[in-house]
Design an enzyme around this catalytic site. Sequence first.
Site, mmCIF file in Angstrom:
data_model
loop_
_atom_site.group_PDB
_atom_site.id
_atom_site.type_symbol
_atom_site.label_atom_id
_atom_site.label_comp_id
_atom_site.label_asym_id
_atom_site.label_seq_id
_atom_site.Cartn_x
_atom_site.Cartn_y
_atom_site.Cartn_z
ATOM 1 N N ASP A 1 45.978 34.899 33.767
ATOM 2 C CA ASP A 1 45.277 33.986 34.667
ATOM 3 C C ASP A 1 43.780 34.316 34.610
ATOM 4 O O ASP A 1 43.327 35.326 35.163
ATOM 5 C CB ASP A 1 45.799 34.141 36.106
ATOM 6 C CG ASP A 1 47.205 33.585 36.268
ATOM 7 O OD1 ASP A 1 47.944 33.490 35.264
ATOM 8 O OD2 ASP A 1 47.583 33.254 37.414
ATOM 9 N N LYS B 1 44.660 26.282 37.588
ATOM 10 C CA LYS B 1 45.095 26.949 38.827
ATOM 11 C C LYS B 1 44.000 26.811 39.879
ATOM 12 O O LYS B 1 42.806 26.880 39.555
ATOM 13 C CB LYS B 1 45.393 28.420 38.492
ATOM 14 C CG LYS B 1 45.635 29.341 39.683
ATOM 15 C CD LYS B 1 46.002 30.751 39.210
ATOM 16 C CE LYS B 1 45.964 31.753 40.337
ATOM 17 N NZ LYS B 1 46.257 33.136 39.874
ATOM 18 N N LYS C 1 48.941 25.065 38.826
ATOM 19 C CA LYS C 1 49.430 26.158 39.686
ATOM 20 C C LYS C 1 48.617 26.152 40.975
ATOM 21 O O LYS C 1 47.380 26.134 40.936
ATOM 22 C CB LYS C 1 49.276 27.505 38.971
ATOM 23 C CG LYS C 1 49.586 28.719 39.861
ATOM 24 C CD LYS C 1 49.557 30.024 39.074
ATOM 25 C CE LYS C 1 49.587 31.238 40.004
ATOM 26 N NZ LYS C 1 49.554 32.514 39.262
HETATM 27 O O1 G3H Z 1 46.531 34.324 42.561
HETATM 28 C C1 G3H Z 1 47.033 34.410 43.654
HETATM 29 C C2 G3H Z 1 46.284 34.612 44.905
HETATM 30 O O2 G3H Z 1 45.572 35.804 44.919
HETATM 31 C C3 G3H Z 1 47.206 34.567 46.043
HETATM 32 O O3 G3H Z 1 46.464 34.368 47.194
HETATM 33 P P1 G3H Z 1 47.065 34.734 48.622
HETATM 34 O O4 G3H Z 1 46.873 36.217 48.770
HETATM 35 O O5 G3H Z 1 46.216 33.972 49.581
HETATM 36 O O6 G3H Z 1 48.500 34.347 48.668
#
Ligand code: G3H
Length: 247
Positions: free
Chosen positions: A99, A173, A207
């Site tokens: 990513d 994403k 995503k």
């Molecule tokens: O890539 C994923 C994110 O860091 C997830 O974010 P979050 O901690 O708000 O779920």
Amino acid sequence: MNIAQYLDSTYLKTPAQAGISESETLQKDKDLTQEAIDNGIFAVMIRPDYVSEIKKYIQERNSNVVVGTVIGFHEGTCSVEEKLTEASKAIRDGADELDFVINYNAYLKGDLELVEREFVQCTQLCIQHHKIAKWIIEIAALNDGQIADLTKRISRWAEENFPESNLSDIFVKSSTGFYETTGGKPNGATFEGIKIMLDHAGKLSVKAAGGVRTPEDAKKMIDMGVKRIGTSSALALIKNQSASEGY
Ligand SMILES: O=C[C@H](O)COP(=O)(O)O
């Protein structure tokens, strides 16, 4: 719907950000991975430093949980060469999915040549190694028109440069989850932002990540067409789904 199969269960804090040691971070990643193995979660998403240990952990347990990692996290401002070096090491260490944070600051300054070059070169590396490439555009830093425009450009660059590839293995994403907003503005995936991405992603996958906390929101996004959800609340989300469906 089995939400678990759509989830990238995420732990992305550095030891310094969490105020813990490297070995404690590795233990957190192992706990996250065990949760994923036990609950049918598709992938774990962790910092590059821990990929080789986590890959080994998964292989020793004969699990098919996928290992994802982040490149250029979390501001995306490092050079194309640095992103390529970081990505090459992650691939050598056993990452299945990468990513990348796109250089959205360069995009906002109008340096489209740089953004296209990093997209093409880093995605090429992933395709050569049969890895999934996801491009984080950080929608909280963009207005609606910019979300549409950048998503459309990424889709077009993919079609022009990789016509022989399976373009659904390339993702756009929404968010890192680390962007700092002001005035209570959400820093992650919003339904409005995701809709704009889906409308402009063409053959690429989308995503949603950042702030996804309930099974209802995750389901709604999947129904909209999202192929993957990144969340640091994967287990809670699955448990709440089970509870609300009376399992
Ligand atoms: O890539 C994923 C994110 O860091 C997830 O974010 P979050 O901690 O708000 O779920």
